[in-house]
Design an enzyme around this catalytic site. Structure first.
Site, PDB file in Angstrom:
ATOM      1  N   ALA A   1       0.726  -1.303   0.279  1.00  0.00           N
ATOM      2  CA  ALA A   1      -0.127  -0.082   0.025  1.00  0.00           C
ATOM      3  C   ALA A   1       0.616   0.987   0.167  1.00  0.00           C
ATOM      4  O   ALA A   1       0.874   2.424  -0.739  1.00  0.00           O
ATOM      5  CB  ALA A   1      -0.873   0.221   0.936  1.00  0.00           C
ATOM      6  N   TYR A   2       2.207   1.299   0.820  1.00  0.00           N
ATOM      7  CA  TYR A   2       2.732   2.125   0.814  1.00  0.00           C
ATOM      8  C   TYR A   2       3.638   2.544  -0.525  1.00  0.00           C
ATOM      9  O   TYR A   2       3.384   3.894  -0.647  1.00  0.00           O
ATOM     10  CB  TYR A   2       3.708   2.227   1.864  1.00  0.00           C
ATOM     11  CG  TYR A   2       4.551   2.834   2.016  1.00  0.00           C
ATOM     12  CD1 TYR A   2       4.451   4.758   2.722  1.00  0.00           C
ATOM     13  CD2 TYR A   2       6.310   3.322   1.461  1.00  0.00           C
ATOM     14  CE1 TYR A   2       5.356   5.745   2.935  1.00  0.00           C
ATOM     15  CE2 TYR A   2       7.390   3.907   1.653  1.00  0.00           C
ATOM     16  CZ  TYR A   2       6.763   5.095   2.534  1.00  0.00           C
ATOM     17  OH  TYR A   2       7.743   6.192   2.616  1.00  0.00           O
ATOM     18  N   VAL A   3       3.667   1.445  -1.032  1.00  0.00           N
ATOM     19  CA  VAL A   3       4.905   1.664  -2.572  1.00  0.00           C
ATOM     20  C   VAL A   3       4.063   2.158  -3.133  1.00  0.00           C
ATOM     21  O   VAL A   3       3.457   2.688  -4.140  1.00  0.00           O
ATOM     22  CB  VAL A   3       5.294   0.359  -2.934  1.00  0.00           C
ATOM     23  CG1 VAL A   3       5.708   0.789  -4.465  1.00  0.00           C
ATOM     24  CG2 VAL A   3       6.333   0.216  -2.159  1.00  0.00           C
TER      25      VAL A   3
ATOM     26  N   SER B   1       1.071   4.192  -3.264  1.00  0.00           N
ATOM     27  CA  SER B   1       0.929   5.892  -2.620  1.00  0.00           C
ATOM     28  C   SER B   1       2.134   6.165  -3.210  1.00  0.00           C
ATOM     29  O   SER B   1       2.428   7.410  -3.993  1.00  0.00           O
ATOM     30  CB  SER B   1       1.128   6.284  -1.588  1.00  0.00           C
ATOM     31  OG  SER B   1       2.236   5.814  -0.797  1.00  0.00           O
ATOM     32  N   LYS B   2       3.746   6.197  -3.632  1.00  0.00           N
ATOM     33  CA  LYS B   2       4.779   6.570  -3.708  1.00  0.00           C
ATOM     34  C   LYS B   2       5.080   6.564  -4.826  1.00  0.00           C
ATOM     35  O   LYS B   2       5.749   7.285  -5.661  1.00  0.00           O
ATOM     36  CB  LYS B   2       5.919   5.912  -3.074  1.00  0.00           C
ATOM     37  CG  LYS B   2       6.154   6.283  -1.253  1.00  0.00           C
ATOM     38  CD  LYS B   2       5.922   7.883  -1.465  1.00  0.00           C
ATOM     39  CE  LYS B   2       6.083   8.931   0.227  1.00  0.00           C
ATOM     40  NZ  LYS B   2       6.321   9.759   0.240  1.00  0.00           N
TER      41      LYS B   2
END
Length: 245
Positions: free
Chosen positions: A153-155, A157-158
């Site tokens: 999920a973090y990736v 967004s990035k």
């Protein structure tokens, strides 16, 4: 003789971690600073006092990076204090880790609000405000390459941040403003260290050929490069990770 006006930088997330290191590094380069905070005004004010004590200029500005009104006010305050904005360094982010199959969707939404919408709002303001010869510097992550489990999920967004950055660089054609992203590897910040046991941290520290975690000051050197001499680096993602990927 007229004293040259300082260049001016607004650093989001400037009260701690990589943001604070970037603010301190730019202050040493002579920038007047807007030190942005989201929830901890005291830490931002501490950075301001440190910069002023060293002979620099700085103010603290607050607000949710995903709130256009708050960011309009933050940019307004920096312009009022120092006459304009030359560099925007957008480090503010949220990271929640977990397998895609198990991640709470509220955490996904929170990351997307801060990391995607927040980057869009700040970039939108920067595209309208940064003066000729300036720079917009967003933040991604090396995990877009390493693809570690639990970072899905973090990736996501990035990866969106990288896409926005590369397109904005092309949309600002003719304005003499560079737009790039910095993608750090494992860095000894509270956000990175939170929730990781010693064995995990040690393994990540040894993963890069330089066999250590980055310090925030290591990442700040890349920010200073993009904010200053790197006028021919544009529309790029700089992986600042000690050779990890």
């Amino acid at each position: 003789m007229t004293t040259p006006r300082p260049r001016v930088a607004l650093v989001t997330g400037g009260s701690g971690g990589i943001g604070r290191a970037a603010a301190e590094r730019l202050a040493r380069d002579g920038f007047a600073l807007g030190v942005h905070y989201s929830g901890n005004r005291d830490r931002a004010e501490a950075v301001v006092r440190e910069v002023v004590a060293a002979g620099g200029q700085a103010i603290a500005v607050g607000g949710d990076v995903a709130d256009d009104g708050a960011m309009t006010a933050a940019f307004d305050a920096v312009e009022e204090a120092f006459g304009g904005v030359d560099v925007v360094v957008h480090t503010a982010a949220v990271m929640v880790l977990g397998p895609i199959a198990e991640l709470d969707l509220d955490d996904l939404d929170r990351m997307h609000r801060t990391n995607i919408r927040g980057t869009f709002v700040v970039s939108r303001q920067a595209a309208r405000r940064v003066r000729r010869g300036g720079a917009i510097i967003n933040f991604s992550t090396t995990v877009t390459r390493t693809r570690f489990p639990a970072y899905g999920a973090y990736v996501a967004s990035k990866a969106a941040v990288e896409g926005m950055t590369l397109i904005l660089a092309r949309e600002l054609r003719g304005k003499d403003i560079t737009v790039n992203a910095v993608a750090p590897g494992p860095t000894a910040t509270p956000m990175f260290l939170d929730g990781k046991d010693e064995a995990t941290v040690d393994a990540l520290a040894k993963a890069a050929p330089l066999e250590r975690l980055a310090e925030p000051a290591d990442i700040a050197e890349t920010v200073a490069f993009l904010a200053g001499p790197a006028r021919w680096v544009n529309g790029q993602v700089l992986f600042t990770n000690g050779g990890l990927a």
